[in-house]
Design a protein around this motif. Structure first.
Motif, PDB file in Angstrom:
ATOM      1  N   ASP A   1       0.851  -1.186   0.000  1.00 50.59           N
ATOM      2  CA  ASP A   1       0.000   0.000   0.000  1.00 50.59           C
ATOM      3  C   ASP A   1       0.894   1.246   0.000  1.00 50.59           C
ATOM      4  O   ASP A   1       1.585   1.501   0.992  1.00 50.59           O
TER       5      ASP A   1
ATOM      6  N   ARG B   1      -4.906   4.005  10.242  1.00 52.33           N
ATOM      7  CA  ARG B   1      -5.049   4.319   8.805  1.00 52.33           C
ATOM      8  C   ARG B   1      -6.345   3.742   8.267  1.00 52.33           C
ATOM      9  O   ARG B   1      -7.063   4.403   7.506  1.00 52.33           O
TER      10      ARG B   1
ATOM     11  N   ASP C   1       0.257   4.209   0.474  1.00 47.40           N
ATOM     12  CA  ASP C   1      -0.151   5.213   1.458  1.00 47.40           C
ATOM     13  C   ASP C   1       0.134   4.784   2.895  1.00 47.40           C
ATOM     14  O   ASP C   1      -0.108   5.559   3.819  1.00 47.40           O
ATOM     15  N   THR C   2       0.618   3.556   3.074  1.00 43.43           N
ATOM     16  CA  THR C   2       0.930   3.094   4.436  1.00 43.43           C
ATOM     17  C   THR C   2       2.326   2.489   4.439  1.00 43.43           C
ATOM     18  O   THR C   2       2.513   1.274   4.552  1.00 43.43           O
TER      19      THR C   2
ATOM     20  N   THR D   1      -9.313   5.765   9.461  1.00 44.79           N
ATOM     21  CA  THR D   1      -9.403   7.050   8.753  1.00 44.79           C
ATOM     22  C   THR D   1      -9.967   6.851   7.354  1.00 44.79           C
ATOM     23  O   THR D   1     -10.814   7.628   6.877  1.00 44.79           O
ATOM     24  N   THR D   2      -9.516   5.782   6.669  1.00 48.04           N
ATOM     25  CA  THR D   2      -9.976   5.519   5.311  1.00 48.04           C
ATOM     26  C   THR D   2     -11.461   5.183   5.285  1.00 48.04           C
ATOM     27  O   THR D   2     -12.230   5.686   4.448  1.00 48.04           O
ATOM     28  N   SER D   3     -11.915   4.344   6.233  1.00 50.76           N
ATOM     29  CA  SER D   3     -13.314   3.953   6.250  1.00 50.76           C
ATOM     30  C   SER D   3     -14.220   5.129   6.622  1.00 50.76           C
ATOM     31  O   SER D   3     -15.339   5.243   6.127  1.00 50.76           O
TER      32      SER D   3
ATOM     33  N   SER E   1     -13.698   8.205   5.850  1.00 49.31           N
ATOM     34  CA  SER E   1     -13.801   9.133   4.718  1.00 49.31           C
ATOM     35  C   SER E   1     -14.538   8.484   3.542  1.00 49.31           C
ATOM     36  O   SER E   1     -15.016   9.157   2.659  1.00 49.31           O
TER      37      SER E   1
END
Length: 329
Positions: free
Chosen positions: A157, A322, A159-160, A325-327, A329
């Motif tokens: 990923d 992470r 982003d991570t 935060t993703t879920s 948004s």
């Protein structure tokens, strides 16, 4: 007649005391007197035929950088393929900027990957004195850019991605975060700093209290530092010594691990305090009864296992945050 205790032997646990006594016999000459080449030969370690943590997949890679290709090793967690791309830790080995290899951190990278569910990329950056500052930092910068750009094809990923390392590698991880922040580029998901070398003042109490500590003495640490940056303090900038940064605000959350009997201890803990003071979320853990270098010695120190678990908990927490935060948004 029993052998005399090594320096600070009364503060070491049973594992550390045994290793300290073995080191005293195996290393009668200080690293600074051996010189880079002889010290590299002395500390060279090959991975065992049967690693303590077997993995289904470990890839030997070549990472393109501005200085040319560099060796790297990617450790993939065991088990069935993940449903999506995995988070990854880019790990930078220690060795005072002069020593250290992929093989020297092979076992700890295996353990972190196996226990955390994160992929781990271990980089063999250029070493001083042949390649002084900023060579190692440039290599780390370029490797992270490459990892982000090619992440999906490696099942990672983009982003991570966290950065981390021990000792000199901790310095590089911290400096990399500073450099990315100052350039306005995407920051790593976290920074994992294991007894990082972050200050060039050599002034805090642990430099005097543990000047003759096992494995890394204060005099050897100064010599190693000079191989990396030279002897002119005016030439040192915050990307060489992160404690020199005017502010640490805006940096990624950090895990800072230290060893009780270590000249670098107080510098690393002071850096953690500065991070906290500048609003960075920090987890600080000091492991008692051990000295500098214990983190990578899997199967030798009991505290190594505990410290790896500290890193694993931290990485899992980063991934969970992470994901939340993703879920959301």
């Amino acid at each position: 007649m029993p052998k005399p205790l090594p320096p600070h032997g009364e503060r070491l646990d049973a594992d550390a005391l045994l290793v300290a006594m073995t080191l005293a016999e195996a290393m009668p000459t200080p690293v600074r007197e051996l010189g880079a080449e002889a010290a590299r030969r002395l500390f060279a370690t090959a991975p065992p035929d049967r690693p303590l943590t077997p993995l289904d997949r470990v890839d030997e890679l070549t990472v393109p950088t501005r200085s040319g290709p560099l060796r790297a090793r990617a450790y993939h967690p065991p088990g069935p393929p993940a449903a999506g791309p995995r988070p990854a830790l880019m790990y930078l080995h220690g060795g005072g900027f002069v020593l250290g290899t992929l093989d020297g951190v092979d076992e700890v990278c295996r353990a972190m990957a196996a226990r955390s569910g994160w992929a781990v990329l271990s980089l063999e950056y250029r070493l001083a004195p042949e390649h002084p500052y900023p060579a190692a930092l440039e290599d780390s910068f370029d490797a992270l850019a490459w990892l982000r750009g090619s992440a999906l094809e490696h099942g990672i990923d983009p982003d991570t991605i966290a950065v981390g390392g021990d000792s000199a590698g901790g310095n590089l991880a911290a400096a990399l975060c500073l450099r990315l922040r100052d350039l306005g580029l995407a920051l790593p998901a976290s920074q994992v700093l294991v007894y990082p070398a972050v200050d060039d003042a050599f002034a805090r109490a642990s430099w005097r209290e543990f000047a003759d500590a096992p494995l890394l003495t204060s005099a050897d640490a100064r010599w190693l530092w000079e191989q990396y940056v030279g002897t002119d303090p005016e030439a040192v900038d915050p990307y060489a010594a992160p404690m020199r940064a005017a502010s640490l605000r805006g940096l990624p959350p950090a895990l800072v691990l230290t060893a009780e009997v270590d000249p670098l201890r107080d510098d690393a803990e002071a850096y953690a305090e500065r991070l906290e003071g500048d609003g960075v979320r920090v987890t600080r853990i000091r492991h008692s009864g051990v000295f500098h270098g214990f983190f990578t010695e899997v199967g030798v120190f009991a505290k190594t296992d505990a410290a790896i678990d500290d890193v694993v908990r931290h990485l899992r927490g980063v991934a969970a945050a992470r994901a939340a935060t993703t879920s959301a948004s």
